[in-house]
Design an enzyme around this catalytic site. Structure first.
Site, mmCIF file in Angstrom:
data_model
loop_
_atom_site.group_PDB
_atom_site.id
_atom_site.type_symbol
_atom_site.label_atom_id
_atom_site.label_comp_id
_atom_site.label_asym_id
_atom_site.label_seq_id
_atom_site.Cartn_x
_atom_site.Cartn_y
_atom_site.Cartn_z
ATOM 1 N N HIS A 313 0.844 -1.188 0.000
ATOM 2 C CA HIS A 313 0.000 0.000 0.000
ATOM 3 C C HIS A 313 0.877 1.235 0.000
ATOM 4 O O HIS A 313 1.933 1.227 0.630
ATOM 5 C CB HIS A 313 -0.915 0.007 1.235
ATOM 6 N N ASP A 371 -8.028 -5.536 0.254
ATOM 7 C CA ASP A 371 -8.509 -6.351 -0.864
ATOM 8 C C ASP A 371 -8.115 -7.809 -0.764
ATOM 9 O O ASP A 371 -8.607 -8.640 -1.521
ATOM 10 C CB ASP A 371 -7.982 -5.782 -2.184
#
Ligand code: CMC
Length: 437
Positions: A313, A371
């Site tokens: 991320h 996710d």
């Protein structure tokens, strides 16, 4: 924002006089150096592709501490919101800054519920798409088309228009996502049912049919609601920045949100949950858990171009707090549906374990993001893989509209207009066609 006593001084090695730059403090998080007058003072721009060091705005909505793995909506930790509030309370919080009391909640829920139907004409617009169109292509079109249907809420400079556009978008996105799904499978659309919760209504519109009564499963309803809460906002990510930039021209809110939907579609952003599930299915098809080691070698080999989707991320350099909550929901949903032995879940857990112990991931501080598990939950609920990003868009709509409204209400806001470092040709002369080599 508060002016700091600290000041930054920018000096140059070519003898140019140094420039003093003001520093501002937020309530928490890194201070910012104010470079708004830099060009005027020095004739220079800053260079920051990908905005790695740039705060593009001031915002009071969402705060992320990527090192700690902390996510706050209006100061409230995501872990507390996910357990104590439903999605519509979270929407109220993001839009208006405070959690609603009981009366405010009832009024807000009713307002949203009363706007869940869409203009009947939009069905005909939807029919113009190919049946095999990607739902995100359809959604980008349908959300943009809302500006052609709701003329009384397109003036972004009018606070009432902005508020009603926010309610309409939050209320109608589930209807549009479910319609895009039903259209793709050739099934009749389900009108919203107002006595159901936001998540329950969405499940019914997705999986109900006109011939039978649909009973909402409370575990799946809660899971859906949690997916919505966890995806509701995430400060200045690519799609939110897109919405802000698009909206900064004064365009109508539906057009700005459609731009956000388009941006979210990409596999490095919202499309990652779809890409992650496709990845798990491919590993499963090639031999399952036994092939995990081989796959991980490919991920670590830069020349392969393979990434471990659902990992890494831009902001989190620690465990994404949403991933932990999603893993919890994953356990609950799989247990409820008797799918505890789901091979993809086992595969995901194995991949996560290996990655968290592997030097490649440890050194780069790559952890699972939201996710990684959300695809498994959605697949178990029965949502087709190509609709995952549409669900993300549905949930993120409130964040986009809250951020857009915050920007428009800020008296300091200006149209966004980045500059560039030009590396192309300097002025040259056009030769007649016959003389060009
Ligand atoms: N698998 C393998 N290597 C990775 C991964 C990954 N998933 N993510 C980052 N890296 C490597 C990257 O190659 C780089 O290595 P090196 O320093 O040797 O060049 C290093 O880690 C730093 O990565 P980066 O690309 O500079 O990081 P970034 O901040 O630009 O990218 C990201 C963040 C999310 C685009 C990236 O981690 C990624 O592509 N992840 C997979 C896609 C994904 O899961 N996206 C969902 C994000 S969360 C949902 C959302 O907010 O939309």
């Amino acid at each position: 924002m508060k002016l700091s006593d600290n000041k930054a001084t920018l000096s140059f090695s070519n003898g140019k006089s140094p420039v003093e730059l003001p520093v501002y403090e937020g309530t928490v998080g890194p201070d910012v150096i104010d470079i708004r007058k830099l060009y005027g003072q020095t004739g220079m721009f800053t260079y920051d592709p990908g905005f790695l060091s740039t705060a593009s705005c001031q915002s009071a909505i969402t705060y992320i501490d990527g090192d700690k793995g902390e996510l706050l909506y209006r100061g409230y930790p995501i872990e507390q919101l996910a357990v104590n509030c439903d999605y519509l309370e979270t929407c109220y919080l993001l839009l208006y800054g405070e959690l609603p009391n009981a009366a405010q909640k009832e009024e807000f829920d009713q307002r949203v519920t009363r706007h869940t139907m869409i203009n009947e004409q939009m069905q005909f617009f939807l029919r113009g798409f190919r049946r095999d169109a990607h739902p995100m292509a359809i959604l980008t079109g349908l959300v943009g088309a809302m500006s052609a249907f709701y003329h009384d809420s397109t003036d972004i400079n009018n606070p009432e228009h902005r508020d009603i556009a926010a309610i309409r978008l939050i209320a109608k996105l589930p209807t549009l996502v479910a319609m895009a799904y039903k259209y793709g499978v050739g099934a009749p659309y389900q009108y919203p049912q107002n006595n159901l919760s936001y998540a329950g209504n969405f499940l019914r519109m997705m999986f109900g049919n006109p011939c039978e009564e649909y009973k909402v499963n409370p575990v799946l309803e809660r899971a859906m609601d949690r997916i919505f809460i966890l995806h509701a906002d995430h400060e200045q990510n690519a799609s939110t920045s897109t919405v802000r930039l698009c909206g900064s021209s004064g365009t109508n809110p539906f057009a700005a949100i459609a731009a956000g939907v388009a941006c979210l579609w990409g596999p490095a952003h919202g499309g990652a949950n779809e890409a992650c599930l496709n990845m798990l299915e491919q590993i499963q098809a090639s031999g399952g858990v036994a092939k995990v080691g081989e796959f991980m070698e490919k991920v670590k080999d830069k020349s392969s171009g393979v990434k471990l989707m659902g990992f890494g991320h831009r902001v989190y350099k620690n465990y994404d707090p949403r991933a932990k909550l999603m893993q919890e929901t994953c356990n609950e949903v799989l247990a409820e549906l008797g799918l505890e032995k789901d091979p993809l879940f086992a595969l995901a857990k194995q991949l996560e374990k290996i990655a968290l112990e592997d030097d490649y991931f440890v050194q780069r501080k790559l952890y699972p993001n939201v996710d990684f598990y959300s695809g498994i939950v959605q697949r178990a609920i029965g949502i087709p893989v190509n609709l995952f990003t549409g669900i993300f868009a549905l949930a993120r709509t409130v964040g986009w509209i809250a951020q857009l409204n915050e920007m428009i209400s800020d008296p300091e806001y200006k149209i966004g207009r980045p500059r560039q470092l030009f590396t192309g040709h300097t002025t040259r002369t056009v030769k007649p066609l016959a003389e060009r080599g």
